[in-house]
Design an enzyme around this catalytic site. Structure first.
Site, short mmCIF file in Angstrom:
data_model
loop_
_atom_site.label_atom_id
_atom_site.label_comp_id
_atom_site.label_asym_id
_atom_site.label_seq_id
_atom_site.Cartn_x
_atom_site.Cartn_y
_atom_site.Cartn_z
N ASP A 233 0.97 -1.30 0.27
CA ASP A 233 0.02 0.03 0.04
C ASP A 233 0.76 1.23 0.00
OD1 ASP A 233 -2.87 -0.78 1.89
OD2 ASP A 233 -2.34 -1.59 0.25
N TYR B 220 2.10 2.22 -3.43
CA TYR B 220 0.76 2.66 -4.06
C TYR B 220 0.61 3.91 -3.68
CZ TYR B 220 -3.83 3.02 -6.03
OH TYR B 220 -5.19 3.65 -6.70
N ASP B 221 0.54 4.34 -2.25
CA ASP B 221 -0.01 5.72 -1.71
C ASP B 221 1.00 6.62 -2.36
OD1 ASP B 221 -1.97 4.67 -0.30
OD2 ASP B 221 -1.19 4.02 1.33
N SER C 285 -12.50 6.13 -0.13
CA SER C 285 -11.21 5.70 0.58
C SER C 285 -10.99 6.69 1.56
CB SER C 285 -10.41 4.86 -0.36
OG SER C 285 -9.75 6.19 -1.25
N LEU C 286 -9.81 6.12 2.38
CA LEU C 286 -9.10 7.02 3.43
C LEU C 286 -7.75 7.48 3.15
CD1 LEU C 286 -10.30 4.83 6.51
CD2 LEU C 286 -11.15 7.15 5.71
N GLU D 178 -10.85 3.10 15.55
CA GLU D 178 -11.04 1.93 15.39
C GLU D 178 -10.06 1.01 14.79
OE1 GLU D 178 -14.74 2.15 12.89
OE2 GLU D 178 -15.50 3.55 14.05
N LYS E 37 -8.45 -0.80 11.93
CA LYS E 37 -8.44 -1.07 10.45
C LYS E 37 -8.45 -2.58 10.11
CE LYS E 37 -7.50 1.04 6.22
NZ LYS E 37 -7.33 -0.18 5.25
N ASP F 110 -8.46 -5.77 7.94
CA ASP F 110 -7.97 -5.93 6.78
C ASP F 110 -8.46 -6.95 5.91
OD1 ASP F 110 -6.20 -5.46 4.33
OD2 ASP F 110 -4.50 -6.77 5.31
N ARG G 3 -17.29 -2.90 -2.77
CA ARG G 3 -16.92 -1.60 -3.11
C ARG G 3 -17.03 -1.38 -4.75
NH1 ARG G 3 -12.32 1.74 -0.60
NH2 ARG G 3 -11.31 1.97 -2.71
N TYR H 150 -19.38 -0.70 10.46
CA TYR H 150 -18.62 0.46 10.91
C TYR H 150 -19.12 1.87 10.65
CZ TYR H 150 -15.71 -0.76 7.03
OH TYR H 150 -15.00 -0.85 5.88
N LYS I 238 -11.73 8.71 13.27
CA LYS I 238 -12.96 9.41 12.74
C LYS I 238 -13.16 10.46 13.77
CE LYS I 238 -14.55 5.00 10.86
NZ LYS I 238 -15.61 3.93 10.74
N LYS J 251 -1.46 3.77 9.13
CA LYS J 251 -0.81 2.59 8.93
C LYS J 251 0.13 1.99 9.78
CE LYS J 251 -3.44 1.72 4.94
NZ LYS J 251 -2.64 1.62 3.63
N CYS K 122 20.16 -17.62 -19.08
CA CYS K 122 19.17 -17.95 -18.58
C CYS K 122 19.20 -19.20 -17.55
CB CYS K 122 17.93 -18.21 -19.38
SG CYS K 122 16.33 -19.00 -18.90
N CYS L 4 16.78 -22.04 -19.67
CA CYS L 4 16.84 -22.52 -21.17
C CYS L 4 18.45 -22.18 -21.47
CB CYS L 4 16.05 -21.96 -21.96
SG CYS L 4 16.08 -20.09 -22.33
N CYS M 37 15.84 -13.08 -20.28
CA CYS M 37 16.03 -14.06 -21.10
C CYS M 37 15.55 -13.87 -22.54
CB CYS M 37 15.61 -15.51 -20.55
SG CYS M 37 15.41 -16.68 -21.94
N CYS N 135 12.06 -20.62 -24.43
CA CYS N 135 12.31 -20.96 -23.01
C CYS N 135 11.35 -21.71 -22.31
CB CYS N 135 12.83 -19.54 -22.46
SG CYS N 135 13.03 -19.77 -20.67
#
Ligand code: IVH
Length: 689
Positions: free
Chosen positions: A40, A43-44, A89-90, A123, A125, A127, A146, A235, A299, A323, A417, A420, A435, A440
Site C-alpha cells: 500500500d 501505491y500511496d 477511501s481514506l 477503530e 482497520k 484488513d 465496493r 462500522y 474518525k 498504517k 537464463c 534454457c 532471457c 524458453c
C-alpha cells in the site's frame, strides 16, 4: 511540491502518463484480481506524486486519471450495483507527526483553536473487503462490494451465507432505506484451513486472509461461500433516509442494537493523544487478534463536525487511516534463485532460513533485480534484515555487515537464463534483465498459465501441474496448441481420470467463446493489461484487424501510448505469434462479438475530439464512446492533433488552449447536432467560437 524543482510541462506529461498506467495496473491487481503487486505504501506514494503533479498542472487532469476515481471497475461476472452514497477511501498517516497534522487540519477546518481537543473514535482497520448492505424497511435487499466506489458487484446470495450478518434488522432500526457499511473478513485459522484444502487439491494458494475473503465472497456458486466462515464487522452508514445518530460512537452502539457485529476494540478518545496511545498499543497488540488488521481508522466523533468538514476528492476530511509500520526480522540467506517470468524477466529471490515476521513464517524474499542486489551488496550466507510490508512477499532491506562470513563472495547475476541457457539481455534504462530464448520453457509455461488464468481465457482445471506435464510430453508448445488436444492425449497425464480429462476438454472448448478483450489480454503482449486489451478490442473489433494494425493506428487509440503501440506491433510481427493466430483460427476460437465497442460508422474517421467542462445531457464517457462508435478518437488533452474541442459548462484552460492552437471549439449542442444528423457532420457550417 517544491517550486524550485518544478518539472517542465513535457516532463510532467510523461511522468503523469507513467504514473497513471502504473497506478491503474496496481488498482487492477488489487481490486479485480485480488493479487496486490505492491505494498500500500508504494501505491500511496505513487498516488501522492500524481496528485501533486496534477495540482501543479491542472490542465493535465483527465477524467480517466486514477485520482478521479476510487478504485477499479467491477469484474463483469456479477450484476453491478450502484451505491446510493459512494464508498470512499481514506487518506493515510504513517507516523505520529502525520496524525498530529491531521488533527490540526480538522481543527482548522472547524475553526477551532489549535489547543482545543477534538473527540475521535479510534477503530481497528480490519484488513478485509468493504461491503455495503442496503436494507429497506429493515430487510436486507442488496449486499455489494465496493467496486470503483460508485458501483460494485451485487453479491447478495453470497453475503446471505454469513451467519453473523443480519438479514432482518431489529425493531428499533430505521424503517426506511439505509446503507450499512462494514468489512468482510476471515480469521487466520479459517484462512489456513482454506489454503490447506486448496493445497490438497493442487490449487493456487491465497496469499493472505484478505485475498482469501475476497475470493470466498466472489464465488459464482454461493454454496462455496457458505462453506467458508466469513465474518462481518459494521462500522459506518452510507445513504439513509432516516435520522442519523449524532456521533460515531452512538452509531456503533446503534449498529449493535440493530443486530450487527461491531469490532469490540473501538475506543472513544478525548483528543489526539489518546488516539496515538491507541495506535501504539495496537501496533504491538495486533498479533493477539485472530484476524488481520493493517492499521487504525481515526474518525471525528461528531457527525455534525463530519458534515462540516466534508470531503476532498477521494476521501473524507474527517477520517484518516493510520498504517502500522512494516514489520522486520533478521535471518540468513541460504541461496539466491533466479526465476524467469512470462516476458522472460529474471527475478532474483532470496531463499532464507525460516523466520517469523508479523505472525507469518517466511522462507523467501524478493531481491527485485540485479541493481538492487548490487546496491545492497547481498551475498549468499549474509545475515539480512527483511521487511514484510502488509501482504506482499517480504523484501530484503539491508545486509548486517558485521555478521558477514569471512569467505563470502560478491553475488554474480547470471549472464545466461537459468532455465534454457539462452543469453540474458538488459535494455538501456531498464532495471529488468530478460532471457532472450524464444522457446524458453519457463516463459512458455508462464504464458500458458496466464492464458488459462481467470481474467484471461479462464480454463478451469488447467493448473501449473497440468501445464508442466503437457509441456514435458511435448503435447503443447504454445496456447494455440491447447485447442488441438484430444481426450486420449489428456488421459496420458498423471492422475487424469476420464471425467477430469473430459472436464478439461470442455473447459478448453468453452474458452473459445471468451470476449475479445480477454483474448487480447490472454496473448500476454507486453504492457497490455486488461484495461488496454479492452481499448484495443474496442477499437479494432477483431483479432485479425488488431494484428494488422500499424504503429500509428495503435498509437491513435486513446489510452495507448507509444510504448504499448510499439510492443503490440512487435508482438504481431513475430512468426510465433503468426503460428498461434493460425492455430486459433483453425480451432475456431471465435470471441463473442463486442457489445457496441466496434466502430459502426466512418463518420468521424480521422477526427479527434476532446471534451471539457460539464456536459448537460450526457456523461463525458458516454460522449467519448459515441465518438468512437462513429469511428473517431476521443482524447483527454488538447493538442494540434485535436480536431474539435467540445466545451461544456465551466470549460477552463483546455478551451483557452484550443483557441490558441486554432482548434475548433464546439458547444455541447453543436456536438449533439453532429451526432444526431449525420448529414451535418462537419463543423464547417457550425459556430466556431
Ligand atoms: S470507515 C469514508 N472503518 O478501510 C471511510 N473503514 O481505506 C469509510 N476499513 O474501504 C471507511 N476497517 O475497507 C472504516 N473501522 C473501519 C475500517 C475501514 C477497515 C477499510 C474499508 C475502507 C478502507 C478505507
Amino acid at each position: 511540491m517544491n517550486p524550485t524543482s518544478a518539472p517542465s510541462v513535457e516532463t510532467a506529461t510523461s511522468r503523469i502518463e507513467t504514473l497513471r498506467k502504473e497506478l491503474e495496473h496496481h488498482n487492477y491487481r488489487y481490486y479485480v484480481l485480488d493479487q496486490p503487486s505492491v505494498h500500500d505504501s508504494v501505491y500511496d506514494g505513487l498516488m501522492r506524486e500524481l496528485i501533486d503533479l496534477e495540482a501543479a498542472f491542472p490542465e493535465l487532469i483527465a477524467p480517466d486519471s486514477p485520482t478521479q476515481r476510487v478504485g477499479a471497475a467491477p469484474s463483469r461476472v456479477f450484476k453491478s450495483h450502484s451505491h446510493r452514497a459512494p464508498m470512499l477511501s481514506l487518506g493515510n498517516a504513517f507516523n505520529e507527526a502525520e496524525l498530529r497534522e491531521f488533527d490540526q487540519r480538522v481543527k482548522r477546518g472547524l475553526g477551532l483553536e489549535p489547543n482545543v481537543a477534538v473527540e475521535y473514535v479510534a477503530e481497528l482497520k480490519i484488513d478485509g473487503l468493504a461491503v455495503s448492505l442496503t436494507y429497506q424497511v429493515r430487510r436486507l435487499k442488496v449486499g455489494a462490494t465496493r467496486g470503483d466506489g460508485f458501483s460494485g458487484e451485487d453479491v447478495t446470495p453470497n453475503l446471505c451465507t454469513l451467519r453473523g450478518l443480519p438479514l432482518w434488522l431489529q425493531d428499533d432500526a430505521p424503517d426506511g432505506e439505509v446503507e450499512v457499511r462494514g468489512e468482510v473478513f476471515l480469521s487466520f485459522e479459517e484462512f489456513e484451513r482454506i489454503n490447506a484444502e486448496r493445497e490438497a487439491r493442487g490449487e493456487a494458494l491465497y496469499a493472505n486472509p484478505r485475498n482469501s475473503a475476497a475470493g470466498s465472497l466472489r464465488q459464482l456458486d454461493s454454496s462455496i461461500t457458505a462453506g467458508r466462515r466469513l465474518h462481518y464487522f459494521a462500522y459506518a452508514l452510507g445513504y439513509s433516509d432516516r435520522a442519523r445518530p449524532e456521533s460515531q460512537s452512538e452509531l456503533l452502539e446503534a449498529l449493535r442494537l440493530w443486530g450487527f457485529k461491531t469490532n469490540p476494540n473501538s475506543v472513544l478518545c478525548a483528543g489526539i493523544d489518546a488516539v496515538l496511545e491507541f495506535c501504539t498499543r495496537w501496533d504491538a497488540g495486533r498479533h493477539t487478534l485472530n484476524y488481520a488488521t493493517d492499521g487504525v481508522v481515526v474518525k471525528v466523533n461528531s457527525l455534525t463536525y463530519q458534515d462540516e468538514l466534508g470531503y476532498v476528492s477521494r476521501s473524507p476530511r474527517w477520517a484518516i487511516a493510520y498504517k502500522y509500520p512494516a514489520e522486520k526480522a533478521r535471518t540468513i540467506i541460504r541461496d539466491i534463485q533466479v526465476q524467469v517470468g512470462r516476458t522472460g524477466a529474471l527475478t532474483p529471490v532470496a531463499i532464507m532460513e525460516p523466520v517469523e515476521v508479523g505472525g507469518v513464517v517466511v522462507t523467501r524474499a524478493t531481491l527485485h533485480n540485479e541493481d538492487e542486489i548490487r546496491r545492497k551488496d547481498v551475498r549468499i550466507g549474509d545475515t539480512v534484515v527483511i521487511q514484510r510490508a502488509g501482504e506482499v512477499i517480504p523484501e530484503v532491506l539491508e545486509v548486517v555487515l558485521e555478521a558477514r562470513p569471512q569467505n563470502s563472495a560478491e553475488y554474480r547475476f547470471p549472464s545466461h537464463c537459468p532455465v534454457c541457457g539462452a543469453d540474458v539481455e538488459r535494455q538501456e534504462g531498464e532495471a529488468v534483465a530478460r532471457c532472450v530464448g524464444i522457446a524458453c520453457p519457463a516463459q512458455v509455461a508462464a504464458n500458458l498459465r496466464h492464458w488459462a488464468s481467470r481474467g484471461a481465457m479462464d480454463i478451469e482445471g488447467l493448473g501449473p501441474a497440468q501445464i508442466q506435464q503437457l509441456l514435458a510430453k511435448g503435447l503443447v508448445t504454445n496456447p494455440g496448441g491447447l485447442y488441438c488436444l484430444t481426450l486420449e492425449q489428456l488421459l496420458t497425464l498423471e492422475r487424469s481420470a476420464e471425467k477430469s480429462a473430459q472436464n478439461l476438454l470442455n473447459a478448453i472448448e468453452a474458452s473459445k467463446r471468451r470476449p475479445l478483450p480477454r483474448l487480447v489480454f490472454a496473448l500476454g503482449i507486453r504492457h497490455v493489461g486488461e484495461t488496454v486489451a479492452r481499448l484495443l478490442a474496442d477499437r479494432f473489433g477483431t483479432l485479425e484487424r488488431l494484428a494488422g494494425a500499424t504503429v500509428d493506428e495503435l498509437n491513435s487509440v486513446q489510452g495507448v501510448g507509444p510504448q504499448i503501440a510499439e510492443s503490440t506491433h512487435r508482438f504481431f510481427q513475430q512468426s510465433e505469434a503468426d503460428e498461434v493466430l493460425r492455430k486459433l483460427r483453425e480451432a475456431d476460437v471465435m470471441p463473442e462479438p463486442m457489445q457496441g465497442g466496434e466502430a459502426r460508422s466512418d463518420l468521424f474517421r480521422g477526427k479527434t475530439f476532446v471534451f471539457t467542462g460539464t456536459l448537460l445531457t450526457m456523461q463525458r464517457t458516454a460522449a467519448e464512446a459515441k465518438v468512437r462508435e462513429l469511428g473517431g478518437n476521443a482524447s483527454s488533452s488538447v493538442s494540434r492533433a485535436t480536431t474539435y474541442l467540445v466545451a461544456g459548462e465551466k470549460a477552463g484552460s483546455k478551451a483557452e488552449k484550443a483557441r490558441t492552437l486554432g482548434v475548433n471549439v464546439l458547444s455541447e449542442e453543436d456536438f449533439l447536432q453532429m451526432v444526431s444528423s449525420p448529414d451535418n457532420a462537419t463543423a464547417e457550417g457550425l459556430s466556431v467560437e
